[in-house]
Design a protein around this motif. Sequence first.
Motif, PDB file in Angstrom:
ATOM      1  N   PRO A 418      24.351  18.869  64.098  1.00  0.00           N
ATOM      2  CA  PRO A 418      25.154  20.388  63.706  1.00  0.00           C
ATOM      3  C   PRO A 418      24.785  19.961  62.103  1.00  0.00           C
ATOM      4  O   PRO A 418      25.129  19.340  61.670  1.00  0.00           O
ATOM      5  N   GLU A 419      24.251  21.410  62.028  1.00  0.00           N
ATOM      6  CA  GLU A 419      24.376  21.916  60.267  1.00  0.00           C
ATOM      7  C   GLU A 419      25.264  21.374  59.169  1.00  0.00           C
ATOM      8  O   GLU A 419      25.663  20.445  58.390  1.00  0.00           O
ATOM      9  N   ALA A 420      26.957  21.355  60.194  1.00  0.00           N
ATOM     10  CA  ALA A 420      27.714  21.627  59.120  1.00  0.00           C
ATOM     11  C   ALA A 420      28.147  20.026  59.034  1.00  0.00           C
ATOM     12  O   ALA A 420      29.224  19.871  58.192  1.00  0.00           O
ATOM     13  N   LEU A 421      26.959  19.083  59.892  1.00  0.00           N
ATOM     14  CA  LEU A 421      27.597  17.475  59.927  1.00  0.00           C
ATOM     15  C   LEU A 421      26.399  17.130  59.117  1.00  0.00           C
ATOM     16  O   LEU A 421      27.096  15.791  58.587  1.00  0.00           O
ATOM     17  N   ARG A 422      25.512  17.529  58.705  1.00  0.00           N
ATOM     18  CA  ARG A 422      24.255  17.015  58.119  1.00  0.00           C
ATOM     19  C   ARG A 422      25.082  16.239  56.372  1.00  0.00           C
ATOM     20  O   ARG A 422      24.210  15.169  56.117  1.00  0.00           O
ATOM     21  N   PRO A 423      25.500  16.900  56.218  1.00  0.00           N
ATOM     22  CA  PRO A 423      26.192  16.282  54.689  1.00  0.00           C
ATOM     23  C   PRO A 423      26.672  15.578  54.935  1.00  0.00           C
ATOM     24  O   PRO A 423      27.106  14.467  54.044  1.00  0.00           O
ATOM     25  N   TYR A 424      27.774  14.367  56.255  1.00  0.00           N
ATOM     26  CA  TYR A 424      28.770  13.735  56.094  1.00  0.00           C
ATOM     27  C   TYR A 424      27.273  12.656  56.456  1.00  0.00           C
ATOM     28  O   TYR A 424      27.550  11.391  56.851  1.00  0.00           O
ATOM     29  N   LEU A 425      26.183  12.825  57.521  1.00  0.00           N
ATOM     30  CA  LEU A 425      25.133  12.082  57.376  1.00  0.00           C
ATOM     31  C   LEU A 425      23.678  12.025  56.478  1.00  0.00           C
ATOM     32  O   LEU A 425      23.032  11.856  56.882  1.00  0.00           O
ATOM     33  N   ASP A 426      24.296  11.590  55.245  1.00  0.00           N
ATOM     34  CA  ASP A 426      22.824  11.538  54.237  1.00  0.00           C
ATOM     35  C   ASP A 426      22.382  12.500  55.133  1.00  0.00           C
ATOM     36  O   ASP A 426      20.504  12.569  54.227  1.00  0.00           O
TER      37      ASP A 426
END
Length: 433
Positions: A418-426
Amino acid sequence: MLDIQLLRKDLASVVARLETRQSPQPFLDVAAFSALEAERKTLQTRTEELQAQRNALSRQIGQLKARGEPADAVLAQVAAIKQELESSAVRLDAIQAELQSLLLAVPNLPHPSVPVGPDESGNVELRRWGTPRSFDFEIQDHVEIGARLGLDFATGVKLAGARFTFMRGPVARLHRALAQFMLDVQTREHGYTECYTPYIVNADTLRGTGQLPKFEADLFAAKKGGQEGDDGQALYLIPTSEVTLTNVVRDEILAESDLPVRLTAHTPCFRSEAGSAGRDTRGMIRQHQFDKVEMVQIVHPDRSYEALDEMTGHAEAILQKLGLPYRVMLLCTGDMGFGAARTHDLEVWVPAQGTYREISSVSNCEAFQARRLQARFKNAQGKNELVHTLNGSGLAVGRTLVAVLENYQNADGSVTVPEALRPYLDGVEVLRG
């Protein structure tokens, strides 16, 4: 804990409201309560009579001594009264303890707005958000999807037993990302203070939020060499950080200006799942150990139902940002938790099961926990008043992981992040095995 004055004033009405909860279950031994109350009233009346007699006799002794007359007989009467008063005081203390023990097993009264129903069939849907995805390939459940990404139930069983999970690689990283994302939303957008709490607590702490004494079978006892805690109390693993966060205000008197208090924490939760044999044995839906981001609010009694709606929205925000379809349910009297006066459940869509499953439960406990905790604030009139306490999942991390894996699965076995999680997964967009 219920206000004992409610039972003293209208016992029949309280019992009738309790009987709308899940049954059969003996919430209150009415005969024992009535007998103890009758004895308490008799003793208190007799105590008042004896105190009046003692005061009168004391005056009489003074008069006799002033006249130089003997007071031995009257002194003997005073001594006898003193002995009876001491005996009555001991018995009154014992009665209060027995009444307290009875009340600790009594659940909260349902709010008048709560629908009456026997079990989950009586719950009422308040609203839905999102549309379940249509798949053009055969849906797999999170067990099959997760196996390719490092979700390892066999190792969990080897290390600890049934209902434990081991994660490695992509799925472990996704699980961590979810928890961090939830904490960031609750702290940055909703005003909660992040906390780190003990995972092991004493009996007083669990008693304060209602897990003890009634639900001891649902807890994991934590002992070292058969020893108890430093204060002699048994120690337990927390079933949720609602316990630790709410107990922060135990035995405290807050300033009215300190309210509301908003706290959140990410912790593992440990539950024996007593009575759930055979239910959700496959996968991560029902585990002995799972992670949760908890929300707790300590509020002024006048705004606790406003806070309940607010907290429900805070939990919904996580699901909306993740793009996960869900519905909000108002629980009926027969499906509510022990300490709740009103509860909203969030249920997320689980494609492999073709149904909605609980992912958050948000409850207003009113003064039920605060009375056990003696958690108070000084009101505008300068008097101490019980706060209201609320708690809710924001969210259950494992069940959110299940929902992400299943709702974002692809035909080739990968999972879109999900887009919201991508910053947390580099910035990773797709997880592959």
